[in-house]
Design a protein around this motif. Structure first.
Motif, PDB file in Angstrom:
ATOM      1  N   PRO A   1       0.808  -1.221   0.000  1.00 26.70           N
ATOM      2  CA  PRO A   1       0.000   0.000   0.000  1.00 26.70           C
ATOM      3  C   PRO A   1       0.843   1.274   0.000  1.00 26.70           C
ATOM      4  O   PRO A   1       0.434   2.299  -0.562  1.00 26.70           O
ATOM      5  CB  PRO A   1      -0.824  -0.126   1.289  1.00 26.70           C
TER       6      PRO A   1
ATOM      7  N   ALA B   1       0.349   1.586  -3.730  1.00 31.78           N
ATOM      8  CA  ALA B   1      -0.038   0.356  -4.446  1.00 31.78           C
ATOM      9  C   ALA B   1       0.783   0.172  -5.712  1.00 31.78           C
ATOM     10  O   ALA B   1       0.278  -0.228  -6.765  1.00 31.78           O
ATOM     11  CB  ALA B   1      -1.524   0.373  -4.769  1.00 31.78           C
TER      12      ALA B   1
ATOM     13  N   ILE C   1      -6.331   9.854  -5.498  1.00 30.99           N
ATOM     14  CA  ILE C   1      -5.719   8.742  -4.757  1.00 30.99           C
ATOM     15  C   ILE C   1      -5.978   8.905  -3.265  1.00 30.99           C
ATOM     16  O   ILE C   1      -6.305   7.933  -2.566  1.00 30.99           O
ATOM     17  CB  ILE C   1      -4.217   8.653  -5.053  1.00 30.99           C
TER      18      ILE C   1
ATOM     19  N   ASP D   1      -9.585   7.852  -2.553  1.00 35.42           N
ATOM     20  CA  ASP D   1      -9.950   6.453  -2.753  1.00 35.42           C
ATOM     21  C   ASP D   1      -9.080   5.460  -1.980  1.00 35.42           C
ATOM     22  O   ASP D   1      -9.531   4.341  -1.711  1.00 35.42           O
ATOM     23  CB  ASP D   1      -9.872   6.102  -4.246  1.00 35.42           C
ATOM     24  N   SER D   2      -7.852   5.849  -1.637  1.00 37.38           N
ATOM     25  CA  SER D   2      -6.904   4.848  -1.133  1.00 37.38           C
ATOM     26  C   SER D   2      -6.281   5.168   0.216  1.00 37.38           C
ATOM     27  O   SER D   2      -5.629   4.307   0.804  1.00 37.38           O
ATOM     28  CB  SER D   2      -5.761   4.660  -2.157  1.00 37.38           C
TER      29      SER D   2
ATOM     30  N   PRO E   1      -9.969   2.512   2.656  1.00 36.92           N
ATOM     31  CA  PRO E   1      -8.613   2.769   2.155  1.00 36.92           C
ATOM     32  C   PRO E   1      -7.688   1.587   2.416  1.00 36.92           C
ATOM     33  O   PRO E   1      -7.872   0.829   3.376  1.00 36.92           O
ATOM     34  CB  PRO E   1      -8.176   3.993   2.977  1.00 36.92           C
ATOM     35  N   ALA E   2      -6.694   1.467   1.564  1.00 35.58           N
ATOM     36  CA  ALA E   2      -5.657   0.457   1.786  1.00 35.58           C
ATOM     37  C   ALA E   2      -4.612   0.942   2.771  1.00 35.58           C
ATOM     38  O   ALA E   2      -3.886   0.150   3.376  1.00 35.58           O
ATOM     39  CB  ALA E   2      -4.989   0.094   0.461  1.00 35.58           C
TER      40      ALA E   2
END
Length: 225
Positions: free
Chosen positions: A4, A68, A83, A86-87, A163-164
């Motif tokens: 991640p 990622a 980003i 979303d992450s 999120p990651a």
């Protein structure tokens, strides 16, 4: 599988009236899914700078910030914003909840900005808040919540878009000892349950000892504590 977050040789220097101030001098750091890393370092050593770079809030002067597997540190602002949305989830020492919105609305908003429908956002927010023991606080505005409850809502909001990567800067720093321990228990459980990679800056050695590993900043580099 890409991690991640991976920082490769990240450099950050600030310009001051007295000249260049090097803060990060080639940081390397990799986080794995489900791994919780404590960042413990004295004030002024670059913890906030490191978190800002990892969260794409600042751009490095050199090196790579991979999210990622994608080199995201020097992307245009709109791409970095997408980003982050979303992450990446962010939790700060102060909750920064929107005071005019209820707890559930604060957790729904980032999801609706990301394109989820209201029913989808409501279902996700409900599950997160209930998981943090706030089933009877959905309709309370922040001013009607305790400090611990406000921070639980802030953590739920940070996790709203699944999120990651979770970045937290002293997430329990404004809470009393007992409340901080309870909130931290819930944070650790939720991060592990959802297989999130987390980097948590803290000055609390007891909390740091409960994480999977501890790193520090020394001479502008990340090293084992």
């Amino acid at each position: 599988m890409n991690s991640p977050l991976e920082l490769r040789g990240v450099v950050r220097t600030y310009k001051t009236g007295a000249g260049a101030l090097p803060v990060l001098r080639g940081v390397n750091l990799t986080l794995q899914a489900g791994q919780i890393t404590a960042l413990v370092a004295p004030s002024g050593t670059g913890k906030s700078t490191l978190l800002h770079l990892a969260g794409l809030l600042e751009m490095p002067d050199a090196g790579q910030v991979l999210i990622a597997g994608r080199d995201a540190g020097t992307l245009p602002d709109a791409a970095r914003t997408a980003i982050r949305r979303d992450s990446i989830g962010f939790v700060y020492q102060f909750h920064h909840l929107l005071p005019e919105f209820t707890a559930i609305e604060n957790v729904m908003l980032p999801q609706m900005i990301a394109g989820r429908t209201k029913p989808q956002a409501t279902a996700r927010a409900t599950a997160l808040l209930d998981g943090f023991g706030l089933a009877d606080r959905h309709d309370h505005v922040p001013g009607k919540l305790s400090g611990g409850e406000q921070q639980r809502v802030a953590i739920a909001r940070a996790l709203a878009n699944a999120p990651a990567l979770l970045l937290a800067d002293e997430p329990t720093g404004n809470l009393d000892v007992a409340t901080a321990a309870a909130v931290f228990d819930e944070l650790l459980h939720t991060v592990r349950q959802h297989n999130v990679a987390a980097l948590i800056a803290t000055h609390n050695p007891d909390l740091a000892a409960r994480m999977d590993r501890i790193v520090t900043l020394r001479d502008g580099l990340v090293v084992p504590a």
